[in-house]
Design an enzyme around this catalytic site. Sequence first.
Site, PDB file in Angstrom:
ATOM      1  N   ASP A   1       4.694  -0.083  -0.656  1.00 42.55           N
ATOM      2  CA  ASP A   1       3.291   0.218  -0.398  1.00 42.55           C
ATOM      3  C   ASP A   1       2.815  -0.429   0.900  1.00 42.55           C
ATOM      4  OD1 ASP A   1       0.846   1.406  -0.967  1.00 42.55           O
ATOM      5  OD2 ASP A   1       0.787   0.658  -3.023  1.00 42.55           O
TER       6      ASP A   1
ATOM      7  N   ASP B   1      -2.994   8.702  -3.746  1.00 37.63           N
ATOM      8  CA  ASP B   1      -3.376   7.888  -4.897  1.00 37.63           C
ATOM      9  C   ASP B   1      -4.213   8.680  -5.890  1.00 37.63           C
ATOM     10  OD1 ASP B   1      -2.063   5.573  -4.266  1.00 37.63           O
ATOM     11  OD2 ASP B   1      -3.815   4.512  -3.485  1.00 37.63           O
TER      12      ASP B   1
END
Length: 720
Positions: free
Chosen positions: A451, A520
């Site tokens: 990430d 997301d």
Amino acid sequence: MTSTATSTMTVRSAGTCLVVEVPDEGLPRVLHWGADLPDAAVAELPGLLDGPVPHNALDEPWPLTVLPTGGDGWLGTPAFAAHRDGGAAAPRWVATTEQPGERELVTTAEAGATQLVVRHRLDDHGVLRVSQSVTNLGPEGDATALDLAALRAVLPLPTRATEVLDLTGRWCRERAPQRSRLRDGTHLRASRRGRTGHDATLLLTVGTEGFGFRSGEVWSVHVAWSGNHEHLVERLPEGAGAHSAVLGGGELLEAGEVRLAPGETYAAPDVVFLHSTDGLDGLSRRLHRSQRATAAHSNDPRPLVLNTWEAVYFDHDLDRLTALANTAASIGVERFVLDDGWFGSRRDDTKGLGDWVVSTDAWPRGLQPLVEHVKRLGMEFGLWFEPEMVNADSDLVRAHPDWVLGPRSGLPRPSRQQHVLDLANPKAAAHVEGQISALVGELGIDFVKWDHNRDLHEAVRSDDRGVDRAAVHEQTVAFYALLDRLRAAHPDLEIESCASGGGRVDLGVLARTDRIWTSDCNDALERASIQRWTSLLVPVELMGTHIGPATAHTTHRTLDLPFRMLVALQGHAGLEWDIETCTPEELDALREWSALYRELRPLLHTGDLVRADLAEEQGLLVTGTVAADRAEAAYTVLQVHTGPAAVAGLVVFPGLDPERTYTVRVRPQAGLPATVQKRGPRWWDEALADGVRVSGALLGRVGLPMPVLAPAQGLLLHLT
């Protein structure tokens, strides 16, 4: 300034070609880039492109070179800009051009102590990569640095290219298309985010009026780089030599970011150019086939994933996660990924980031019991990391505050409670690499979700003289090097590029990773558009596409399970949901869906993506995958909002062989839609049972009537 051409060089592949004229002095002139031309036409180009001279202009026609600047006659954005202590801004290049292979041109040019190399390479699929470098040839001991301001790759556009399509977006709404007319001036998409960005255009495309997925001639550019970058299309009133406009891009360099001492070389990111005579699908077909043939990612079947984030968030408990793994295995999950919260003091998002050591508070027996349980169930184990970021409240920052990227005057503004680890610092990079590598080896980790949750503000670092200098270039190079070292040490390890969702999606990172986390946002209605436009660049098997909870975490919208399952099939499928809360009926539906995913992934992950051109107001999205031999296909039909018409009319299914007859089946394992109708079309019941036989010509040119779908409903058709 004119020169006599001594030769014409051509590279061609898959219906596209680049033609340059090599003069006896100066840089090569670009005569043509686009659709392939026969040799006879290529031979005619040099004389016929010698155009008129208007009033109040240069006295003779001027060429658009492979590196256009004001010295050539081009007064638009220069392809090259540099100086030495404010001087040497107007180079006169002495160049040689060679053709080392049928599909490659290499131009080497020098001006004083500056050397440029420009390489054009066409692959088997018609993807043109432009690689460039600049070297300071100054003598050893000379302190004069070459300050590089820009090194862009630029190619011409014809007059008929009149419409611009690019993408924008934000967190949880990536890849939103926007169209405009090509007008005089510069259409510039510049990103200073330190990563590709949620608003990145991916492809900047210019085409003939009204071009779509299946029609029109288009020219496109992509900068294969995960740091600051720019894409541009530019048109001046006087044109671009014999051409109308230019298309290009490159790394965006901040002032003083690249200073080359004598003997040093800067290698620019590859800039990828594409041309298609059959719309956007033609671009995607070239890009997807090229990546499948050359990329380093795994070609193994893409395992069905369960990621724990929206199931447990930071609430890590062995018994709870063991139960979740049991249920996941029972419905066919093949890879179990433990997300944020397993390390250091990380019980929320304010602390612990950067301390990649298993937390004894959350995991008193370590992660080994969970990993062993997951693998006993026959699943791979994956783990979340954010190696480029740190919390100020972390053991790492307390021990090494100088490892945080930022100016000497103080830390940059925090974002998501975090700062950036200076990977260009060898000690910092070695530290994080050692922690990750040790865990991968000790635990037998199969997959890393990598990430990157913030943009880079004030991304500067102090050089050896204690001077703050822009550092996004160094940070990006160091990030690539870290990935390369980890993959070399663990060749079976797969890595996902996640950047708060789809914030780092580009061919630079895709050359080093096995998939991207598309967004997301797991709201399937938002995902339908996000995935559709991300797939312009990215093959579907490299896009993470998960089923989220009924009520989406990011939008609070509630959607039916069939629609969520259907949208998740359009990529590397998975789940991000506490499936322990599912009813028995929901678990049965997920078992059928996961079996369907395994059945269809050989087609979905190797075939050519096709997208129907339908009026946006209709609210209908038709996306298909057609096998290379066109013997099999699968299409999703999604109703994303209501349309003005009572019925959708006849819907065509592009990409099929008109000479074949197909058996069309509705696959209920992907979920059946809710409809708003008294009865469905006549073919529907037969397609639900044994299938209905329909010619490819009718399907592709006439179409089928669709059921009247309620909003946020859809269906899957499988053609054999």
